[in-house]
Design an enzyme around this catalytic site. Structure first.
Site, PDB file in Angstrom:
ATOM      1  N   TYR A  20      37.025  -1.585 -16.153  1.00 65.25           N
ATOM      2  CA  TYR A  20      37.935  -1.767 -17.284  1.00 65.25           C
ATOM      3  C   TYR A  20      37.362  -1.129 -18.554  1.00 65.25           C
ATOM      4  O   TYR A  20      38.076  -0.445 -19.306  1.00 65.25           O
ATOM      5  CB  TYR A  20      38.174  -3.261 -17.494  1.00 65.25           C
ATOM      6  N   ILE A  28      43.364 -11.830 -26.801  1.00 66.75           N
ATOM      7  CA  ILE A  28      44.719 -12.147 -27.234  1.00 66.75           C
ATOM      8  C   ILE A  28      45.330 -13.188 -26.289  1.00 66.75           C
ATOM      9  O   ILE A  28      45.110 -13.150 -25.080  1.00 66.75           O
ATOM     10  CB  ILE A  28      45.601 -10.870 -27.235  1.00 66.75           C
ATOM     11  N   GLY A  83      54.302  -0.727 -19.279  1.00 71.57           N
ATOM     12  CA  GLY A  83      53.883  -2.117 -19.112  1.00 71.57           C
ATOM     13  C   GLY A  83      54.599  -3.024 -20.094  1.00 71.57           C
ATOM     14  O   GLY A  83      54.030  -3.981 -20.613  1.00 71.57           O
ATOM     15  N   ASN A  98      50.624   1.305 -22.798  1.00 69.82           N
ATOM     16  CA  ASN A  98      50.161  -0.079 -22.768  1.00 69.82           C
ATOM     17  C   ASN A  98      49.855  -0.584 -21.358  1.00 69.82           C
ATOM     18  O   ASN A  98      49.152  -1.577 -21.205  1.00 69.82           O
ATOM     19  CB  ASN A  98      51.230  -0.968 -23.419  1.00 69.82           C
ATOM     20  N   ALA A 142      35.207   1.334 -18.770  1.00 65.82           N
ATOM     21  CA  ALA A 142      35.228   2.788 -18.637  1.00 65.82           C
ATOM     22  C   ALA A 142      36.621   3.340 -18.929  1.00 65.82           C
ATOM     23  O   ALA A 142      36.769   4.355 -19.620  1.00 65.82           O
ATOM     24  CB  ALA A 142      34.783   3.196 -17.232  1.00 65.82           C
ATOM     25  N   VAL A 145      53.328   4.290 -13.367  1.00 64.90           N
ATOM     26  CA  VAL A 145      52.905   5.385 -14.241  1.00 64.90           C
ATOM     27  C   VAL A 145      51.523   5.930 -13.893  1.00 64.90           C
ATOM     28  O   VAL A 145      51.081   6.910 -14.484  1.00 64.90           O
ATOM     29  CB  VAL A 145      52.966   4.974 -15.727  1.00 64.90           C
ATOM     30  N   LYS A 148      39.073   1.891 -20.739  1.00 67.85           N
ATOM     31  CA  LYS A 148      39.464   1.683 -22.133  1.00 67.85           C
ATOM     32  C   LYS A 148      38.660   2.572 -23.081  1.00 67.85           C
ATOM     33  O   LYS A 148      39.182   3.030 -24.113  1.00 67.85           O
ATOM     34  CB  LYS A 148      39.317   0.205 -22.506  1.00 67.85           C
TER      35      LYS A 148
END
Length: 247
Positions: free
Chosen positions: A156, A189, A13, A91, A158, A65, A160
């Site tokens: 998301y 961010i 990424g 990433n 779960a 990936v 991470k």
């Protein structure tokens, strides 16, 4: 301190956002970078061009990936080009935010596949080569959401959180080899992903952050740089970069 000049890294990424900034900072410190992208071809080429203009070395390689065979091919291309691999930065990630009542099976599987299964795929393909390095590094870009949860983000969160568990377990297995495995858990961010959030919601989020601002991609990239260069006795850890929002 580990000398990074001449090391080789894959950043998944790496065409946009945090991944692109990580790739650039590694290249600025002498690392040869393989920038993986799936659909962001033009963006990835611009990152490579930017690195070349600054005297660095990089190539862009297309691969989904979340598919094991494509992850293997990505590693094969990296090895054919540079003949070694020292650093893997997992990433790649997406969001498909929905409350659980509205979350479709497709939304669940897509996020798990790209955010979590890709970590297995890339690590399985890259690890035999990384173990040959004198300073092997695996760095997983997780999230504050994997630690604290997030409304409308069960898929998301779960994925991470799974990255964090993966990091700790693999770190235990590889500790005696000298390969370190760590996670970075960014807070909110300034990226294209955050830009999509309505301004009113962004202000509400910012008000909850003790430092009263969002983070910057270069701050996360410096965390990666620290783990690569100075993190030889740090493994199985979560580097929390969130302005104090989660402690």
């Amino acid at each position: 301190m580990v000398e990074l000049k001449g090391k080789v890294a894959i950043v998944t990424g790496g065409g946009k956002g945090i991944g692109a900034t990580i790739a650039k900072q590694l290249a600025e410190n002498g690392v040869k970078v393989v920038i993986n992208y799936n659909r962001s071809s033009e963006a990835a080429k611009k990152v490579v061009q930017s690195i070349h203009e600054c005297g660095g070395e990089a190539i862009a390689v297309q691969a989904d990936v979340s598919v094991l065979e494509e992850a293997k091919k990505l590693v094969e291309i990296a090895m054919e080009k540079y003949e070694k691999l020292d650093i893997l930065v997992n990433n790649a990630g997406i969001t498909r935010d929905r409350t659980f009542k509205k979350l479709s099976e497709e939304d669940w599987h897509k996020v798990i596949d790209i955010n979590l299964n890709s970590v297995y795929n890339m690590t399985a393909a890259a690890l035999p080569h990384i173990m040959q390095s004198e300073a092997g590094r695996i760095i997983n870009i997780s999230s504050i959401i994997g630690q604290a949860g997030g409304f409308g983000q069960t898929n998301y969160a779960a994925a991470k959180a799974g990255m964090i568990g993966f990091t700790k377990s693999l770190a235990l297995e590889l500790a005696k080899t000298g390969v370190t495995v760590n996670a970075i858990c960014p807070g909110f961010i300034e990226t294209d992903m955050l830009a999509e959030v309505p301004e009113q919601i962004k202000e509400q989020i910012k008000a909850k952050i003790p430092m009263r601002r969002f983070g910057h991609a270069d701050e996360i990239a410096r965390g990666v740089l620290f783990l690569c260069r100075d993190g030889e006795y740090m493994t199985g850890q979560q580097l929390n970069m969130n302005g104090g929002l989660y402690m």
